[in-house]
Scaffold this motif. Structure first.
Motif, PDB file in Angstrom:
ATOM      1  N   UNK A 166      30.926 104.742 136.488  1.00  0.00           N
ATOM      2  CA  UNK A 166      31.289 103.389 136.844  1.00  0.00           C
ATOM      3  C   UNK A 166      32.690 103.291 136.767  1.00  0.00           C
ATOM      4  N   UNK A 167      33.471 103.932 136.050  1.00  0.00           N
ATOM      5  CA  UNK A 167      35.085 103.681 135.911  1.00  0.00           C
ATOM      6  C   UNK A 167      35.780 104.496 137.177  1.00  0.00           C
ATOM      7  N   UNK A 168      35.020 105.577 137.521  1.00  0.00           N
ATOM      8  CA  UNK A 168      35.545 106.165 138.925  1.00  0.00           C
ATOM      9  C   UNK A 168      35.315 105.548 140.069  1.00  0.00           C
ATOM     10  N   UNK A 169      34.316 104.556 140.011  1.00  0.00           N
ATOM     11  CA  UNK A 169      34.026 103.788 141.007  1.00  0.00           C
ATOM     12  C   UNK A 169      34.666 102.424 141.225  1.00  0.00           C
ATOM     13  N   UNK A 170      34.916 101.869 140.053  1.00  0.00           N
ATOM     14  CA  UNK A 170      35.471 100.624 139.958  1.00  0.00           C
ATOM     15  C   UNK A 170      37.009 100.555 140.022  1.00  0.00           C
ATOM     16  N   UNK A 171      37.445 101.272 139.144  1.00  0.00           N
ATOM     17  CA  UNK A 171      38.994 101.356 138.767  1.00  0.00           C
ATOM     18  C   UNK A 171      40.057 101.463 140.187  1.00  0.00           C
ATOM     19  N   UNK A 172      39.553 102.643 140.941  1.00  0.00           N
ATOM     20  CA  UNK A 172      40.388 102.561 142.220  1.00  0.00           C
ATOM     21  C   UNK A 172      40.424 101.424 142.926  1.00  0.00           C
ATOM     22  N   UNK A 173      39.271 100.606 143.116  1.00  0.00           N
ATOM     23  CA  UNK A 173      39.165  99.416 143.746  1.00  0.00           C
ATOM     24  C   UNK A 173      39.976  98.375 143.141  1.00  0.00           C
ATOM     25  N   UNK A 174      39.970  98.242 141.609  1.00  0.00           N
ATOM     26  CA  UNK A 174      40.726  97.258 141.102  1.00  0.00           C
ATOM     27  C   UNK A 174      42.122  97.406 141.045  1.00  0.00           C
ATOM     28  N   UNK A 175      42.566  98.727 141.108  1.00  0.00           N
ATOM     29  CA  UNK A 175      43.915  99.194 141.036  1.00  0.00           C
ATOM     30  C   UNK A 175      44.645  98.523 142.284  1.00  0.00           C
ATOM     31  N   UNK A 176      43.730  99.249 143.518  1.00  0.00           N
ATOM     32  CA  UNK A 176      44.178  98.840 144.804  1.00  0.00           C
ATOM     33  C   UNK A 176      44.320  97.459 145.078  1.00  0.00           C
ATOM     34  N   UNK A 177      43.286  96.490 144.651  1.00  0.00           N
ATOM     35  CA  UNK A 177      43.524  95.177 144.770  1.00  0.00           C
ATOM     36  C   UNK A 177      44.580  94.548 144.119  1.00  0.00           C
ATOM     37  N   UNK A 178      44.819  95.076 142.838  1.00  0.00           N
ATOM     38  CA  UNK A 178      46.073  94.748 142.226  1.00  0.00           C
ATOM     39  C   UNK A 178      47.250  94.977 142.776  1.00  0.00           C
ATOM     40  N   UNK A 179      47.365  96.253 143.357  1.00  0.00           N
ATOM     41  CA  UNK A 179      48.423  96.624 143.955  1.00  0.00           C
ATOM     42  C   UNK A 179      48.904  95.801 145.641  1.00  0.00           C
ATOM     43  N   UNK A 180      47.558  95.322 146.060  1.00  0.00           N
ATOM     44  CA  UNK A 180      47.855  94.786 147.256  1.00  0.00           C
ATOM     45  C   UNK A 180      48.129  93.309 147.032  1.00  0.00           C
TER      46      UNK A 180
END
Length: 128
Positions: free
Chosen positions: A55-69
């Protein structure tokens, strides 16, 4: 270090270092979970650990990408570093257990084997 990579070689080197560090951290968490979990629950504990990692490997890249954007790459990098530091400190805190007084003894059972552990004056412990 991934955002700092400027070439394919530095990217692969960074990924290699990341994977080695991740495998060491995962092995440490798995070993601790196996040690503190009753033998009859070890399969369930290992399965739960794997599910949390997935779950972490699936959600954290998306969350961090959204934060970066939304906020910027610096905020995403700082957040990732803070999460890693926080989880490492929590692992250290909760994995060290209660300190034993010098001369005290405890019994630890693992894989059907009983071990007596006695605290030494220097703060270490040794098998009895």
């Amino acid at each position: 270090s991934l955002p700092l990579c400027r070439s394919r070689a530095s990217f692969w080197a960074s990924m290699a270092v990341w994977d080695v560090a991740e495998s060491a951290y995962t092995a440490a968490v798995s070993a601790l979970a196996a040690e503190v979990t009753p033998a009859s629950w070890r399969g369930s504990a290992n399965s739960l650990l794997n599910q949390v990692q997935d779950v972490t490997f699936g959600t954290m890249p998306l969350a961090l990408g959204l934060l970066a954007a939304r906020v910027g790459q610096g905020a995403a990098l700082l957040s990732a570093a803070a999460l890693m530091l926080g989880s490492s400190l929590a692992f250290w805190r909760f994995s060290r257990g209660d300190a034993m007084e010098p001369g005290s003894e405890m019994v630890r059972e693992s894989s059907g084997e009983r071990r007596h552990i006695r605290a030494t004056a220097d703060g270490g412990s040794g098998g009895v």
